[in-house]
Design a protein around this motif. Structure first.
Motif, PDB file in Angstrom:
ATOM      1  N   PRO A   1      37.749  38.821  33.291  1.00 46.20           N
ATOM      2  CA  PRO A   1      38.767  39.124  32.279  1.00 46.20           C
ATOM      3  C   PRO A   1      39.402  40.495  32.525  1.00 46.20           C
ATOM      4  N   GLY A   2      40.726  40.530  32.483  1.00 40.29           N
ATOM      5  CA  GLY A   2      41.433  41.789  32.685  1.00 40.29           C
ATOM      6  C   GLY A   2      41.622  42.181  34.132  1.00 40.29           C
ATOM      7  N   SER A   3      41.110  41.373  35.068  1.00 44.75           N
ATOM      8  CA  SER A   3      41.287  41.696  36.489  1.00 44.75           C
ATOM      9  C   SER A   3      42.680  41.276  36.946  1.00 44.75           C
ATOM     10  N   ALA A   4      43.013  41.547  38.198  1.00 40.17           N
ATOM     11  CA  ALA A   4      44.390  41.426  38.679  1.00 40.17           C
ATOM     12  C   ALA A   4      44.978  40.031  38.522  1.00 40.17           C
ATOM     13  N   TYR A   5      44.175  38.977  38.715  1.00 39.89           N
ATOM     14  CA  TYR A   5      44.711  37.627  38.693  1.00 39.89           C
ATOM     15  C   TYR A   5      44.532  36.928  37.352  1.00 39.89           C
ATOM     16  N   ASP A   6      44.047  37.638  36.364  1.00 42.22           N
ATOM     17  CA  ASP A   6      43.852  37.068  35.037  1.00 42.22           C
ATOM     18  C   ASP A   6      45.213  36.894  34.356  1.00 42.22           C
ATOM     19  N   GLY A   7      45.629  35.643  34.162  1.00 44.83           N
ATOM     20  CA  GLY A   7      46.885  35.359  33.476  1.00 44.83           C
ATOM     21  C   GLY A   7      48.132  35.432  34.329  1.00 44.83           C
ATOM     22  N   VAL A   8      48.005  35.691  35.629  1.00 37.89           N
ATOM     23  CA  VAL A   8      49.158  35.829  36.518  1.00 37.89           C
ATOM     24  C   VAL A   8      49.582  34.460  37.036  1.00 37.89           C
ATOM     25  N   SER A   9      50.884  34.188  37.052  1.00 37.01           N
ATOM     26  CA  SER A   9      51.363  32.870  37.468  1.00 37.01           C
ATOM     27  C   SER A   9      51.144  32.643  38.963  1.00 37.01           C
ATOM     28  N   ILE A  10      50.941  31.383  39.317  1.00 36.54           N
ATOM     29  CA  ILE A  10      50.802  31.005  40.722  1.00 36.54           C
ATOM     30  C   ILE A  10      52.066  31.376  41.486  1.00 36.54           C
ATOM     31  N   ARG A  11      53.230  31.205  40.860  1.00 36.74           N
ATOM     32  CA  ARG A  11      54.490  31.548  41.522  1.00 36.74           C
ATOM     33  C   ARG A  11      54.511  33.007  41.972  1.00 36.74           C
TER      34      ARG A  11
END
Length: 384
Positions: free
Chosen positions: A139-149
């Motif tokens: 949680p809260g790391s770089a890829y948390d919630g970031v779109s695949i695009r």
């Protein structure tokens, strides 16, 4: 998986000036790998009318000799296809038609194609989904919630330094995983954010490793197994391929693919033809178009960041896009690995190399990437 001990970049002497053409030609004998068999229905390239290379090309206003350039960059293979037929094929040093060469970041473009296929098959619902909906991250790391695009466009916002002259940079930390310091999945899960996603294109091998984790999680299969079924087999690859893997067998998605020059060329020809291979749509046409299109201002040529400097090329979905109106695109890896496509001349060119000066600094005079684009353009346009 081959039963070998992982090695770090330091052990191989990468980016130190040590010649690498012996290593790049036999990675499967040096590192743990996942093997991919040759296609059950191999498709040899037809032979076209032979052409000679231009004796010289122009770069930064200076005429330079082709023979000298190929020698200076320790070129192992140069393959030129026009209309899908071999027009020129040359090998030097440890290269050869049956030699599987280390892709470096040319692998990224293959990973992108596999993501497109996985979307088309419904394994991935949308590139606008958060990658963390598929890949376990902290949680809260770089890829948390970031779109695949945004990950596809190297715009995740993850902190990254791709400086090959700095042994403390992120690319060396990622490389250390291959010597047994953690796992590739752990590296992705713990990445640290730096900028707002979708605002800065910062070349980041960690982004592609995250896409590899996405493929494995979404399809329930290793990257190498999925690639064999979806690319190696339908494209008629003539020789076995190999993916470098970590201690758990996870593929080094960002750089670890090993193929022959002839089999590397298949991704270029596939994309030149809009994802169609011998009448079959292998990669969706829309995906191919989106992959080789600059879709935002921060992806325009001159805007992407590599290490501490901007790069003269634009960026798509894990493909580099030269400036101009010819629709060129290229897969590019360190040490001057290229799969370059010029649709206007119906040409695909593979250059496999071990440029000994690569990574000695961030200067073009050492890395010679822009110069390689100029050379490949001269080859492709020789018949214009």
């Amino acid at each position: 998986m081959t039963d070998l001990q992982p090695r770090s970049m330091a052990e191989l002497g990468l980016f130190t000036g040590v010649p690498q053409y012996e290593n790049f030609a036999r990675i499967k004998d040096l590192m743990p790998t996942q093997a991919m068999p040759a296609s059950l229905a191999p498709s040899p390239w037809p032979q076209g009318e032979p052409v000679t290379l231009p004796e010289s090309y122009t770069f930064e206003g200076e005429v330079r000799a082709t023979e000298r350039f190929l020698a200076d960059t320790d070129t192992s293979a140069l393959l030129v296809l026009t209309d899908g037929a071999v027009r020129y094929e040359g090998y030097w040093l440890t290269g050869g038609p049956d030699v599987q060469w280390l892709s470096m970041s040319v692998a990224k473009s293959f990973v992108s194609a596999l993501v497109g296929i996985a979307v088309d098959e419904g394994h991935i619902k949308s590139v606008d989904d958060a990658i963390s909906a598929y890949v376990p991250v902290r949680p809260g790391s770089a890829y948390d919630g970031v779109s695949i695009r945004h990950v596809l466009q190297m715009s995740s916002g993850a902190r990254w330094v791709e400086d090959y002259s700095d042994p403390e940079s992120d690319i060396f930390r990622l490389g250390a995983v291959l010597s047994g310091v953690g796992t590739l999945d752990d590296f992705v899960a713990s990445a640290v954010g730096e900028s707002e996603p979708g605002t800065v294109c910062r070349y980041n091998s960690g982004d592609t490793q995250a896409l590899g984790a996405l493929l494995a999680a979404a399809t329930g299969r290793p990257v190498s197994e999925y690639m064999w079924e979806k690319l190696c087999e339908p494209l008629g690859m003539e020789s076995p391929g190999y993916w470098v893997a970590d201690s758990t067998g996870t593929e080094m998605a960002f750089a670890g693919l090993n193929l022959t020059a002839r089999d590397f060329a298949r991704i270029g020809e596939l994309y030149r033809n809009g994802g169609v291979w011998q009448g079959k749509q292998v990669v969706p046409a829309q995906w191919v178009g989106d992959s080789v299109t600059v879709a935002a201002e921060h992806l325009q040529p001159g805007r992407p960041w590599v290490g501490g400097h901007t790069f003269d090329l634009g960026y798509g979905y894990q493909w580099w896009l030269p400036d101009g109106d010819r629709g060129e695109f290229s897969a590019i890896g360190v040490y001057n690995q290229f799969v370059y496509v010029d649709p206007a001349s119906r040409t695909t060119i593979v250059k496999l190399s071990a440029n000994p000066r690569y990574g000695a600094s961030e200067e073009e005079a050492d890395n010679r990437e822009n110069e390689t684009v100029a050379f490949l353009r001269a080859v492709a346009r020789a018949g214009d």
